[in-house]
Design a protein around this motif. Structure first.
Motif, PDB file in Angstrom:
ATOM      1  N   PRO A 138      90.053  -4.116  64.047  1.00 37.69           N
ATOM      2  CA  PRO A 138      90.380  -3.111  64.788  1.00 37.69           C
ATOM      3  C   PRO A 138      88.938  -2.413  63.958  1.00 37.69           C
ATOM      4  O   PRO A 138      88.252  -2.661  63.458  1.00 37.69           O
ATOM      5  CB  PRO A 138      91.629  -1.969  63.347  1.00 37.69           C
ATOM      6  N   VAL A 139      88.409  -0.942  65.156  1.00 39.34           N
ATOM      7  CA  VAL A 139      87.214  -0.837  64.555  1.00 39.34           C
ATOM      8  C   VAL A 139      87.411   0.627  64.938  1.00 39.34           C
ATOM      9  O   VAL A 139      88.077   1.212  65.407  1.00 39.34           O
ATOM     10  CB  VAL A 139      86.003  -1.467  66.527  1.00 39.34           C
ATOM     11  N   ILE A 140      86.873   0.984  63.824  1.00 40.97           N
ATOM     12  CA  ILE A 140      86.920   2.760  63.764  1.00 40.97           C
ATOM     13  C   ILE A 140      84.976   2.731  63.875  1.00 40.97           C
ATOM     14  O   ILE A 140      84.445   2.167  63.099  1.00 40.97           O
ATOM     15  CB  ILE A 140      87.270   2.953  62.156  1.00 40.97           C
ATOM     16  N   ALA A 141      85.154   3.370  64.699  1.00 38.03           N
ATOM     17  CA  ALA A 141      83.718   4.135  65.172  1.00 38.03           C
ATOM     18  C   ALA A 141      83.682   5.267  64.646  1.00 38.03           C
ATOM     19  O   ALA A 141      84.695   6.113  65.510  1.00 38.03           O
ATOM     20  CB  ALA A 141      83.686   4.755  67.025  1.00 38.03           C
ATOM     21  N   TYR A 142      82.593   6.107  64.017  1.00 41.40           N
ATOM     22  CA  TYR A 142      82.530   7.063  63.084  1.00 41.40           C
ATOM     23  C   TYR A 142      80.789   7.540  63.690  1.00 41.40           C
ATOM     24  O   TYR A 142      80.170   6.806  62.580  1.00 41.40           O
ATOM     25  CB  TYR A 142      82.761   6.905  62.242  1.00 41.40           C
ATOM     26  N   VAL A 143      80.900   8.918  64.301  1.00 40.88           N
ATOM     27  CA  VAL A 143      79.663   9.367  63.933  1.00 40.88           C
ATOM     28  C   VAL A 143      79.323   9.950  63.452  1.00 40.88           C
ATOM     29  O   VAL A 143      79.851  10.829  62.789  1.00 40.88           O
ATOM     30  CB  VAL A 143      80.179  10.160  65.130  1.00 40.88           C
ATOM     31  N   THR A 144      78.305   9.949  62.392  1.00 41.20           N
ATOM     32  CA  THR A 144      78.094  10.505  61.433  1.00 41.20           C
ATOM     33  C   THR A 144      76.170  10.373  60.750  1.00 41.20           C
ATOM     34  O   THR A 144      75.598   9.563  61.321  1.00 41.20           O
ATOM     35  CB  THR A 144      78.546   9.722  59.411  1.00 41.20           C
ATOM     36  N   PRO A 145      75.062  11.039  60.175  1.00 42.27           N
ATOM     37  CA  PRO A 145      75.867  12.188  59.129  1.00 42.27           C
ATOM     38  C   PRO A 145      76.599  13.467  60.411  1.00 42.27           C
ATOM     39  O   PRO A 145      76.077  13.263  61.086  1.00 42.27           O
ATOM     40  CB  PRO A 145      75.012  12.047  58.108  1.00 42.27           C
ATOM     41  N   SER A 146      76.269  14.313  59.332  1.00 37.04           N
ATOM     42  CA  SER A 146      76.745  15.944  60.190  1.00 37.04           C
ATOM     43  C   SER A 146      75.011  15.869  60.390  1.00 37.04           C
ATOM     44  O   SER A 146      73.927  15.678  59.618  1.00 37.04           O
ATOM     45  CB  SER A 146      76.718  17.128  59.031  1.00 37.04           C
TER      46      SER A 146
ATOM     47  N   GLU B 257      84.458   5.520  72.659  1.00 39.49           N
ATOM     48  CA  GLU B 257      85.700   6.112  73.115  1.00 39.49           C
ATOM     49  C   GLU B 257      85.697   4.635  73.073  1.00 39.49           C
ATOM     50  O   GLU B 257      87.181   4.528  73.231  1.00 39.49           O
ATOM     51  CB  GLU B 257      85.528   6.538  74.656  1.00 39.49           C
ATOM     52  N   ALA B 258      85.424   3.473  73.205  1.00 40.50           N
ATOM     53  CA  ALA B 258      86.184   1.926  73.109  1.00 40.50           C
ATOM     54  C   ALA B 258      86.786   0.725  71.614  1.00 40.50           C
ATOM     55  O   ALA B 258      87.451   0.953  72.206  1.00 40.50           O
ATOM     56  CB  ALA B 258      84.432   1.028  73.711  1.00 40.50           C
ATOM     57  N   ALA B 259      85.629   1.862  70.993  1.00 42.59           N
ATOM     58  CA  ALA B 259      87.030   1.689  69.777  1.00 42.59           C
ATOM     59  C   ALA B 259      88.454   1.911  69.083  1.00 42.59           C
ATOM     60  O   ALA B 259      88.674   3.192  70.068  1.00 42.59           O
ATOM     61  CB  ALA B 259      86.157   2.599  68.283  1.00 42.59           C
ATOM     62  N   ASP B 260      88.985   1.004  68.543  1.00 46.41           N
ATOM     63  CA  ASP B 260      90.531   2.201  68.079  1.00 46.41           C
ATOM     64  C   ASP B 260      90.583   3.362  67.399  1.00 46.41           C
ATOM     65  O   ASP B 260      91.443   3.831  67.969  1.00 46.41           O
ATOM     66  CB  ASP B 260      90.579   0.331  67.390  1.00 46.41           C
TER      67      ASP B 260
END
Length: 230
Positions: free
Chosen positions: A78-86, A99-102
């Motif tokens: 599974p792929v977790i996409a995380y927009v970071t940092p603040s 949007e492609a990520a699990d």
């Protein structure tokens, strides 16, 4: 005797889950495909629990984005996409990767969207723009629908260059969760059941997860630096 029992218990205890983390911090281009692809391959080889794709990008090349998305949806892990940092963003091509990520997650104070295609250094004529927008919109809808997110609103990021704060994305079902940091992100995902791109249901096990940084090769680091337009 007690020492022996404790040692045996430690040896028999299940190993902490491993998460392979990889960064997309600049423009998305062909070397980004290589780096993300190799991180996903490493996660598969090492039986990692997930890939953590950290996003902070203004966008990039459409063909490279398509290739990365293909690797994300085909990933055994599974792929977790995380927009970071603040203060970071997953704009344009970054929105497609999110949007492609699990699992799609964002840190507070981040934004995403604004995915209208452009030609670098020139204008598209109306016919070409219509063709590119229709093609890109259909591709995005196919991703977002499979992930159970808001395809109508996602399409507006292409046709109307819509962009969203993390709260707007969550409230409008473009996002799965908001997390202030990676530790809390993985804790929130522990025990969560997700639907993979092929329709299989899978439960994430993130308790005590160890985050292992993907180490880019010297060649990848060199080419990434050269390819950065900045």
């Amino acid at each position: 005797m007690l020492i022996l029992v404790a040692l045996l218990a430690a040896l028999l205890a299940p190993a902490a889950p491993k998460v392979i983390a990889v960064n997309v911090e600049s423009v998305v281009h062909p070397i980004t495909v290589e780096i993300v692809g190799h991180a996903i391959e490493q996660a598969g080889r090492e039986n990692a629990a997930a890939v953590l794709l950290r996003l902070n990008t203004p966008g990039g090349l459409l063909d490279a984005t398509r290739e990365i998305n293909s690797r994300i949806v085909a990933s055994r892990v599974p792929v977790i996409a995380y927009v970071t940092p603040s203060g970071g963003r997953a704009a344009s091509a970054g929105f497609f990767l999110l949007e492609a990520a699990d699992v799609a997650a964002m840190a507070p104070g981040t934004n995403t969207g604004a995915s209208s295609p452009v030609l670098m250094g020139q204008q598209m004529d109306p016919v070409m723009r219509s063709k590119v927008e229709n093609d890109t919109s259909a591709w995005l809808r196919s991703l977002v629908i499979r992930r159970g997110r808001n395809s109508d609103l996602a399409e507006q990021t292409v046709r109307q260059a819509k962009a969203f704060t993390e709260k707007e994305a969550l409230d409008n079902h473009l996002l799965d969760l908001i997390a202030p940091d990676e530790k809390q992100l993985l804790a929130a995902l522990d025990g969560r059941e997700i639907k993979r791109f092929d329709g299989r249901m899978e439960t994430l096990h993130m308790q005590g997860a160890e985050i292992v940084e993907y180490r880019a090769s010297p060649r990848e680091r060199l080419v990434e630096a050269i390819a950065d337009p900045n």
